[in-house]
Design an enzyme around this catalytic site. Structure first.
Site, PDB file in Angstrom:
ATOM      1  N   CYS A   7      33.850  68.189  36.887  1.00 10.60           N
ATOM      2  CA  CYS A   7      33.900  68.828  38.204  1.00 10.60           C
ATOM      3  C   CYS A   7      32.565  68.575  38.905  1.00 10.60           C
ATOM      4  O   CYS A   7      31.872  67.615  38.582  1.00 10.60           O
ATOM      5  CB  CYS A   7      34.246  70.313  38.099  1.00 10.60           C
ATOM      6  SG  CYS A   7      32.981  71.374  37.374  1.00 10.60           S
ATOM      7  N   ARG A  13      34.968  75.071  37.095  1.00  9.52           N
ATOM      8  CA  ARG A  13      36.259  74.499  36.711  1.00  9.52           C
ATOM      9  C   ARG A  13      36.234  73.753  35.381  1.00  9.52           C
ATOM     10  O   ARG A  13      37.077  74.017  34.512  1.00  9.52           O
ATOM     11  CB  ARG A  13      36.767  73.550  37.812  1.00  9.52           C
ATOM     12  CG  ARG A  13      37.172  74.274  39.071  1.00  9.52           C
ATOM     13  CD  ARG A  13      37.439  73.309  40.191  1.00  9.52           C
ATOM     14  NE  ARG A  13      36.170  72.755  40.674  1.00  9.52           N
ATOM     15  CZ  ARG A  13      36.063  71.941  41.705  1.00  9.52           C
ATOM     16  NH1 ARG A  13      37.146  71.546  42.356  1.00  9.52           N
ATOM     17  NH2 ARG A  13      34.885  71.503  42.096  1.00  9.52           N
ATOM     18  N   ASP A 111      38.204  74.801  43.857  1.00  8.18           N
ATOM     19  CA  ASP A 111      36.904  75.259  43.362  1.00  8.18           C
ATOM     20  C   ASP A 111      36.777  76.758  43.633  1.00  8.18           C
ATOM     21  O   ASP A 111      36.769  77.187  44.782  1.00  8.18           O
ATOM     22  CB  ASP A 111      35.788  74.500  44.065  1.00  8.18           C
ATOM     23  CG  ASP A 111      34.422  74.749  43.457  1.00  8.18           C
ATOM     24  OD1 ASP A 111      34.295  75.603  42.547  1.00  8.18           O
ATOM     25  OD2 ASP A 111      33.465  74.079  43.886  1.00  8.18           O
TER      26      ASP A 111
END
Length: 138
Positions: A7, A13, A111
């Site tokens: 990420c 994440r 996100d």
């Protein structure tokens, strides 16, 4: 198989994905990285809370993606933009995919950074679903 989840900062994440995958894909080696991670930074408190709510393995501290990570058998990104950045910088080695694309789905992993704990829980559920499909496909 060695799988690396990617990420942006490796604090939200990809650490959640790492923890889920370590529980579901026990025969694989699981890592997570960030394109703009600060090495050694802790996982966000909200991500850690969601991980602990599900009694999952604690993820590693943040680490920036590097050329060494290209040795992974599979590199799974949270967004198409992450995938494009990796391919642009390192070339297409045939092992870099957006997670949703790899399991036959469409769309980015949202996100949760800066959102409420419920936003992190939604991200967790999205990742749980996709990694469940990854397990089924492997």
């Amino acid at each position: 198989m060695r799988i690396t989840f990617v990420c942006t900062g490796n604090t939200c994440r990809s650490p959640i994905a790492e923890s889920i995958a370590k529980k579901m894909l026990v025969d694989d080696t699981i890592n997570s990285r960030g394109l703009f991670a600060i090495d050694g930074q802790s996982v966000s408190p909200e991500s850690l809370e969601v991980i602990m709510e599900h009694n999952l393995p604690e993820p590693t501290v943040a680490k920036q993606f590097s050329e060494k990570d290209l040795n992974s058998d599979l590199i799974l990104t949270m967004t198409d933009m992450h995938k494009q950045q990796l391919v642009s910088h390192y070339g297409d080695n045939g092992r870099i995919y957006q997670l949703s694309e790899y399991v036959g789905e469409i769309g980015d992993i949202v996100d949760p950074f800066g959102g409420s704990i419920d936003t992190y829980r939604q991200t967790f559920e999205q990742l749980l679903y996709l990694i469940g499909k990854l397990r089924t496909n492997s």
